[in-house]
Design an enzyme around this catalytic site. Sequence first.
Site, PDB file in Angstrom:
ATOM      1  N   GLY A 109       0.789  -1.222   0.000  1.00  0.00           N
ATOM      2  CA  GLY A 109       0.000   0.000   0.000  1.00  0.00           C
ATOM      3  C   GLY A 109       0.820   1.270   0.000  1.00  0.00           C
ATOM      4  O   GLY A 109       0.484   2.237  -0.692  1.00  0.00           O
TER       5      GLY A 109
ATOM      6  N   GLN B 283      -8.053  -0.153   3.221  1.00  0.00           N
ATOM      7  CA  GLN B 283      -8.961  -0.732   4.213  1.00  0.00           C
ATOM      8  C   GLN B 283     -10.346  -1.026   3.629  1.00  0.00           C
ATOM      9  O   GLN B 283     -11.235  -1.459   4.353  1.00  0.00           O
ATOM     10  CB  GLN B 283      -9.104   0.211   5.420  1.00  0.00           C
ATOM     11  CG  GLN B 283      -7.848   0.390   6.242  1.00  0.00           C
ATOM     12  CD  GLN B 283      -7.435  -0.871   6.994  1.00  0.00           C
ATOM     13  OE1 GLN B 283      -8.180  -1.835   7.110  1.00  0.00           O
ATOM     14  NE2 GLN B 283      -6.205  -0.870   7.501  1.00  0.00           N
TER      15      GLN B 283
ATOM     16  N   SER C 258      -3.444  -3.149  -0.681  1.00  0.00           N
ATOM     17  CA  SER C 258      -2.352  -3.901  -0.045  1.00  0.00           C
ATOM     18  C   SER C 258      -2.779  -5.339   0.199  1.00  0.00           C
ATOM     19  O   SER C 258      -3.901  -5.588   0.649  1.00  0.00           O
ATOM     20  CB  SER C 258      -1.981  -3.233   1.283  1.00  0.00           C
ATOM     21  OG  SER C 258      -0.989  -3.966   1.950  1.00  0.00           O
TER      22      SER C 258
ATOM     23  N   THR D  29      12.439  -7.080 -10.623  1.00  0.00           N
ATOM     24  CA  THR D  29      11.878  -8.413 -10.834  1.00  0.00           C
ATOM     25  C   THR D  29      10.589  -8.559 -10.044  1.00  0.00           C
ATOM     26  O   THR D  29      10.554  -8.274  -8.846  1.00  0.00           O
ATOM     27  CB  THR D  29      12.886  -9.493 -10.377  1.00  0.00           C
ATOM     28  OG1 THR D  29      14.085  -9.338 -11.144  1.00  0.00           O
ATOM     29  CG2 THR D  29      12.328 -10.890 -10.575  1.00  0.00           C
TER      30      THR D  29
ATOM     31  N   CYS E 254       1.354   1.229  11.456  1.00  0.00           N
ATOM     32  CA  CYS E 254       2.594   1.802  10.926  1.00  0.00           C
ATOM     33  C   CYS E 254       3.172   2.867  11.843  1.00  0.00           C
ATOM     34  O   CYS E 254       4.323   3.244  11.697  1.00  0.00           O
ATOM     35  CB  CYS E 254       2.348   2.395   9.543  1.00  0.00           C
ATOM     36  SG  CYS E 254       1.754   1.172   8.381  1.00  0.00           S
TER      37      CYS E 254
END
Length: 384
Positions: free
Chosen positions: A70, A180, A200, A238, A326
């Site tokens: 996210g 969310q 996310s 990658t 976070c």
Amino acid sequence: MEAYFDNSATTKCSAKAVELMTKVLLEDYGNPSSLHLKGVDAEDYIKEARNRICKTMKINENELIFTSGGTESNNLAIIGAAMANKRSGKHLITTKIEHAAVGSPMKFLEEQGFTVTYLDVDKDGIISLEELEQAITPETILVSIMYVNNEIGAVEPIEEAAKIIKEKNPNTLFHVDAIQAYGKYQIYPKRMGVDMMSVSGHKIHGPKGIGFLYVKEKTKLKPIIYGGGQQKGMRSGTENVPGAAGLGQAAMEAYENFAEKQNYLYELKQAFIEGIEDFEWAHVNGKTGRDSAPHIVSVSFDNVRSEVLLHTLEDRNIFVSAGSACSSNKPAVSATLQAIKVKKEYLDSTVRFSFSTENTMDEVDYCLEVLGEIVPVLRRYTRH
């Protein structure tokens, strides 16, 4: 009994996603950029994941960029759009209750000479559409508004906002942080008038370290990661093949029997809120009905510090959050709680409970029982 009520921070990974990822890691481990068969097999997993995710939103497969999650999706949308469109103007609009993954890129852009308008919210965390309309100017190149607030579960009027943005300035891009919201709501960004949308993986029972950004066709966006030119140069590096495969599986599962899952979350939430309302020392923040997110409840407690309550609950195998995951390990006053004008004494006395379909009604009852036992005891220890 164990009760994990921190699903807005992260969810338990789906068993089928883990099984698929294990196969990719141990058997089909080629680099998707390699021309040999192992590489082709790896690329097929990326294609399949892309197909599964796009079906959930009815978008084209070339409108999806895989990211590390996210935060990167938000950074790519906000910084990438600002840098690509700065000749048209340098004005951005967001809200005062955004996650730091939106707020911090906005602050960075202010340092680069952009101006940002931060919209107020009401006591329930909802923006004013009138204020949004007044804030849009011919210089406005981007509006970024979250779909669901990660702390109090406020649901913003995204479709109405999109309509206002496009009517006032058709060239203004609209980005939505749906981290969310995806998996909790049926979201069709094209139909809703959304140009970019961030998601996310680990919020929907997918793995950590993977996410995506929906970017509507023909949207001007500059990459923020340069290198080998993967994903049409929009996100070099990658690809995370096992992560993408796991995310594709989780996305597919999230929308199977969707209405049933959403109803179940609302049932858990309602039972929890009804129990909380029996406690005179507990106060729910924001809306509590079906006009709020199905999985998030923010509760302020009289004379109990959130950190103390969090660890006391942890001792009883109940896991909750003192705010956004976070930032909860770096104590700071919540911008969301300030924006909805929570009383000063509740700024460090608020806890977030967030549910998933893995939770049970027995766990809700257990949590309420424990709260009823421990909070009166903790309240005896007044702060100095």
